[in-house]
Motif scaffolding. Structure first.
Motif, PDB file in Angstrom:
ATOM      1  N   GLN A 176       0.865  -0.842  -0.507  1.00 52.36           N
ATOM      2  CA  GLN A 176      -0.545  -0.013  -0.180  1.00 52.36           C
ATOM      3  C   GLN A 176       0.717   1.283  -0.188  1.00 52.36           C
ATOM      4  OE1 GLN A 176      -3.457  -0.084   3.224  1.00 52.36           O
ATOM      5  NE2 GLN A 176      -3.391   2.157   2.494  1.00 52.36           N
ATOM      6  N   PHE A 177       0.662   2.161  -1.222  1.00 50.31           N
ATOM      7  CA  PHE A 177       1.461   3.379  -0.836  1.00 50.31           C
ATOM      8  C   PHE A 177       0.613   4.576  -1.273  1.00 50.31           C
ATOM      9  CE2 PHE A 177       4.367   0.036  -2.081  1.00 50.31           C
ATOM     10  CZ  PHE A 177       5.737   0.345  -1.187  1.00 50.31           C
ATOM     11  N   PRO A 178       0.919   5.883  -1.575  1.00 50.32           N
ATOM     12  CA  PRO A 178       0.172   6.915  -2.233  1.00 50.32           C
ATOM     13  C   PRO A 178      -0.132   6.762  -2.759  1.00 50.32           C
ATOM     14  CG  PRO A 178       1.514   7.675  -0.044  1.00 50.32           C
ATOM     15  CD  PRO A 178       2.242   6.695  -0.437  1.00 50.32           C
ATOM     16  N   ARG A 179       1.094   6.407  -3.450  1.00 51.93           N
ATOM     17  CA  ARG A 179       0.909   6.693  -5.499  1.00 51.93           C
ATOM     18  C   ARG A 179       1.634   5.207  -6.169  1.00 51.93           C
ATOM     19  NH1 ARG A 179       2.580  10.807 -10.440  1.00 51.93           N
ATOM     20  NH2 ARG A 179       1.304   9.957 -12.109  1.00 51.93           N
ATOM     21  N   ILE A 180       0.692   4.097  -6.543  1.00 50.28           N
ATOM     22  CA  ILE A 180       2.141   2.785  -7.607  1.00 50.28           C
ATOM     23  C   ILE A 180       1.784   3.031  -8.665  1.00 50.28           C
ATOM     24  CG2 ILE A 180       1.885   0.613  -8.159  1.00 50.28           C
ATOM     25  CD1 ILE A 180       0.786   0.510  -5.504  1.00 50.28           C
ATOM     26  N   MET A 181       2.604   4.546  -9.688  1.00 54.86           N
ATOM     27  CA  MET A 181       2.299   4.624 -10.632  1.00 54.86           C
ATOM     28  C   MET A 181       2.043   3.530 -12.006  1.00 54.86           C
ATOM     29  SD  MET A 181       5.079   7.307 -11.421  1.00 54.86           S
ATOM     30  CE  MET A 181       4.879   8.018 -13.104  1.00 54.86           C
ATOM     31  N   ALA A 182       2.371   2.601 -11.570  1.00 53.02           N
ATOM     32  CA  ALA A 182       2.280   1.022 -12.201  1.00 53.02           C
ATOM     33  C   ALA A 182       2.980   0.024 -11.907  1.00 53.02           C
ATOM     34  CB  ALA A 182       3.207   1.045 -13.559  1.00 53.02           C
ATOM     35  N   ILE A 183       2.093  -1.085 -12.253  1.00 59.72           N
ATOM     36  CA  ILE A 183       2.296  -2.522 -11.654  1.00 59.72           C
ATOM     37  C   ILE A 183       2.795  -3.016 -13.171  1.00 59.72           C
ATOM     38  CG2 ILE A 183      -0.085  -3.589 -12.183  1.00 59.72           C
ATOM     39  CD1 ILE A 183       1.508  -5.388  -9.721  1.00 59.72           C
ATOM     40  N   ALA A 184       4.694  -4.013 -13.789  1.00 58.70           N
ATOM     41  CA  ALA A 184       5.039  -4.234 -14.362  1.00 58.70           C
ATOM     42  C   ALA A 184       5.784  -5.480 -13.614  1.00 58.70           C
ATOM     43  CB  ALA A 184       5.859  -3.417 -14.980  1.00 58.70           C
ATOM     44  N   GLY A 185       4.911  -6.865 -14.139  1.00 62.32           N
ATOM     45  CA  GLY A 185       5.894  -8.087 -14.048  1.00 62.32           C
ATOM     46  C   GLY A 185       5.736  -8.058 -12.384  1.00 62.32           C
ATOM     47  N   ASP A 186       6.509  -8.139 -11.694  1.00 63.37           N
ATOM     48  CA  ASP A 186       6.731  -8.661 -10.330  1.00 63.37           C
ATOM     49  C   ASP A 186       7.234  -7.188  -9.615  1.00 63.37           C
ATOM     50  OD1 ASP A 186       6.641 -10.572 -10.529  1.00 63.37           O
ATOM     51  OD2 ASP A 186       8.369 -11.685 -11.122  1.00 63.37           O
ATOM     52  N   ARG A 187       7.916  -5.747 -10.734  1.00 62.03           N
ATOM     53  CA  ARG A 187       8.025  -4.784 -10.362  1.00 62.03           C
ATOM     54  C   ARG A 187       7.229  -3.756  -9.929  1.00 62.03           C
ATOM     55  NH1 ARG A 187      13.495  -5.692 -12.886  1.00 62.03           N
ATOM     56  NH2 ARG A 187      11.611  -6.173 -15.260  1.00 62.03           N
ATOM     57  N   LEU A 188       7.206  -2.961  -8.669  1.00 60.95           N
ATOM     58  CA  LEU A 188       6.070  -1.639  -8.353  1.00 60.95           C
ATOM     59  C   LEU A 188       7.229  -0.105  -8.786  1.00 60.95           C
ATOM     60  CD1 LEU A 188       3.999  -2.766  -6.032  1.00 60.95           C
ATOM     61  CD2 LEU A 188       2.966  -2.950  -7.717  1.00 60.95           C
ATOM     62  N   LEU A 189       6.313   0.767  -9.510  1.00 57.41           N
ATOM     63  CA  LEU A 189       6.908   1.339  -9.883  1.00 57.41           C
ATOM     64  C   LEU A 189       6.260   2.867  -9.059  1.00 57.41           C
ATOM     65  CD1 LEU A 189       8.833   4.122 -11.308  1.00 57.41           C
ATOM     66  CD2 LEU A 189       6.696   4.080 -13.138  1.00 57.41           C
ATOM     67  N   TRP A 193       9.504  10.283 -21.998  1.00 54.41           N
ATOM     68  CA  TRP A 193      10.632   9.491 -21.404  1.00 54.41           C
ATOM     69  C   TRP A 193      10.903   7.512 -20.778  1.00 54.41           C
ATOM     70  CZ3 TRP A 193      16.070  11.350 -19.432  1.00 54.41           C
ATOM     71  CH2 TRP A 193      15.842  12.358 -20.380  1.00 54.41           C
ATOM     72  N   LEU A 194      11.777   6.578 -21.375  1.00 49.99           N
ATOM     73  CA  LEU A 194      11.182   5.453 -20.822  1.00 49.99           C
ATOM     74  C   LEU A 194      12.604   4.607 -20.482  1.00 49.99           C
ATOM     75  CD1 LEU A 194      10.367   2.981 -22.314  1.00 49.99           C
ATOM     76  CD2 LEU A 194      12.828   2.656 -23.776  1.00 49.99           C
ATOM     77  N   LEU A 195      12.132   4.358 -19.220  1.00 51.07           N
ATOM     78  CA  LEU A 195      12.742   3.958 -18.210  1.00 51.07           C
ATOM     79  C   LEU A 195      13.118   2.261 -17.946  1.00 51.07           C
ATOM     80  CD1 LEU A 195      13.926   4.190 -14.686  1.00 51.07           C
ATOM     81  CD2 LEU A 195      11.459   3.754 -14.275  1.00 51.07           C
ATOM     82  N   ASP A 196      14.288   1.301 -18.354  1.00 58.16           N
ATOM     83  CA  ASP A 196      14.647  -0.070 -17.964  1.00 58.16           C
ATOM     84  C   ASP A 196      14.207  -0.306 -16.209  1.00 58.16           C
ATOM     85  OD1 ASP A 196      16.036  -2.153 -18.208  1.00 58.16           O
ATOM     86  OD2 ASP A 196      16.638  -1.680 -19.580  1.00 58.16           O
ATOM     87  N   LEU A 197      13.610  -1.237 -16.201  1.00 55.02           N
ATOM     88  CA  LEU A 197      13.452  -1.854 -14.870  1.00 55.02           C
ATOM     89  C   LEU A 197      14.257  -2.688 -14.420  1.00 55.02           C
ATOM     90  CD1 LEU A 197       9.877  -2.423 -14.675  1.00 55.02           C
ATOM     91  CD2 LEU A 197      10.948  -0.124 -14.008  1.00 55.02           C
ATOM     92  N   ASP A 198      14.971  -3.038 -15.273  1.00 53.96           N
ATOM     93  CA  ASP A 198      16.638  -3.681 -15.325  1.00 53.96           C
ATOM     94  C   ASP A 198      17.743  -3.257 -15.154  1.00 53.96           C
ATOM     95  OD1 ASP A 198      14.797  -6.505 -15.732  1.00 53.96           O
ATOM     96  OD2 ASP A 198      14.909  -6.300 -18.260  1.00 53.96           O
ATOM     97  N   THR A 199      17.567  -2.520 -15.810  1.00 55.39           N
ATOM     98  CA  THR A 199      19.201  -1.321 -15.437  1.00 55.39           C
ATOM     99  C   THR A 199      18.650   0.135 -14.905  1.00 55.39           C
ATOM    100  OG1 THR A 199      18.429  -0.436 -17.644  1.00 55.39           O
ATOM    101  CG2 THR A 199      20.070  -2.096 -17.288  1.00 55.39           C
ATOM    102  N   ALA A 200      17.339   0.227 -14.214  1.00 56.15           N
ATOM    103  CA  ALA A 200      16.877   1.510 -14.002  1.00 56.15           C
ATOM    104  C   ALA A 200      17.576   2.004 -14.476  1.00 56.15           C
ATOM    105  CB  ALA A 200      17.917   1.123 -11.949  1.00 56.15           C
TER     106      ALA A 200
END
Length: 358
Positions: free
Chosen positions: A214-227, A287-294
């Motif tokens: 639970q967070f004030p803002r979860i921008m996205a859920i992508a597979g096993d990760r939350l942004l 902008w594009l965020l690469d979740l593997d390399t951050a």
């Protein structure tokens, strides 16, 4: 925050100065690992609208026009969807696997009515009706929907329904103000008090209703990760081991929206500014965020002044991994490409926010 209003002695001041210096060094290291923000110019670039069309991009979009329609970016063909009432309506589109789903309702007056759910197994045919809902989100199986159904005037329930119309059980009691967003193998993402100012994003176990995150803002859920979105930075939370990685914003200004790619590795983050440098100019930066390399990557031809306004645009990913932008023009971009590929046809001048790439 706990020392506010207290007198700071010499050792405390020196200690805090050392912490501040270390923070500045760390911030410098973080900045080197991310793509630098572009220098601000006196005039925002025209963006895609100023580029030449390339054609042959092979993109069809479902647009929330009035009535909703399927648009071919190469030929300009606009085919209205069947089974939708005419006139000004409140519509939204979502994709469940390879299937288009349309939510349609009368414009809000004193109280917003629930939306009719239309499922299009065949884009050229009439839709299948799944009743009404206050909110809808795709299921992780790519063949179902999560819905917030009305039980009465002030009571609702969360229900899981196959695209065929078959319900998976009676559902569970839920607030009518809950917004369902997306299901993955890690849980169902919802927004509590979604139509209020004090909303909260929650990842739940859809079978038990138990809160997982639970967070004030979860921008996205992508597979096993939350942004996660913060005031001055972002955080990537890996749900497998609960590890966190903080990321600086690539640009200082603008509200942000995020859209994960279909494979869950990349997130397109859109920064919009409705009053660029205090003017009436509305700008969009991608902008594009690469979740593997951050790491961040700045998309070509952005930021730009949006000629159609920030409420008349949309982003979506294709199965081939192209990011599609609909604004005054339709463009497709694959990560690694030097430029956008633009459709020869311009979309209708009036369409609501949100599009679906087919």
């Amino acid at each position: 925050m706990g020392d506010r209003g207290k007198t700071l002695n010499g050792p405390v001041i020196r200690a805090r100065a050392a912490v501040l210096a270390a923070s500045l060094v760390l911030a410098g290291c973080t900045a080197e690992s991310a793509s630098p923000a572009p220098e601000a110019s006196a005039t925002p670039p025209t963006g895609l609208a100023g580029l030449a069309a390339t054609g042959g991009i092979g993109v069809r979009l479902a647009l929330p026009t009035s009535p909703p329609a399927v648009f071919d970016a190469d030929t300009g063909e606009l085919a209205p969807l069947k089974g939708v009432p005419g006139g000004q309506r409140r519509t939204s589109l979502l994709r469940v696997g390879a299937t288009l789903v349309l939510l349609d309702a009368p414009l809000c007056s004193a109280r917003c009515e629930p939306s009719d759910v239309h499922v299009y197994p065949d884009l050229l045919g009439r839709p299948r009706s799944l009743g009404t809902t206050r909110s809808a989100a795709p299921g992780a199986d790519r063949d179902s929907l999560w819905l917030i159904r009305e039980d009465g005037q002030d009571t609702c329930r969360l229900q899981h329904v196959a695209l065929s119309g078959k319900p998976f059980g009676p559902g569970t009691t839920a607030s009518c103000h809950t917004v369902v967003r997306q299901e993955t193998a890690q849980g169902l993402l919802i927004r509590v008090n979604g139509d209020g100012a004090q909303s909260e994003d929650v990842l739940i176990d859809p079978q038990t209703g138990r809160t997982l995150q639970q967070f004030p803002r979860i921008m996205a859920i992508a597979g096993d990760r939350l942004l996660l979105g913060g005031l001055i930075d972002f955080t990537v939370l890996d749900l497998r081991d609960r590890s966190r990685r903080q990321l600086a914003r690539p640009v200082p200004n603008g509200s942000s929206n995020a859209l994960p790619s279909r494979d869950g590795r990349l997130v397109a983050v859109e920064f919009v500014d409705p009053a660029w440098r205090g003017s009436s100019t509305q700008t969009r930066d991608l902008w594009l965020l690469d979740l593997d390399t951050a790491t961040w990557r700045h998309l070509p031809a952005t930021p730009y002044a949006s000629p159609s306004g920030l409420k008349k645009s949309g982003l979506d990913w294709t199965d081939a991994g192209d990011l599609v932008l609909a604004d005054a023009v339709v463009g497709a971009w694959h990560p690694g490409e030097a430029a956008w590929r633009l459709g020869r046809a311009r979309p209708p001048a009036e369409f609501g926010q949100g599009v679906v790439a087919l």
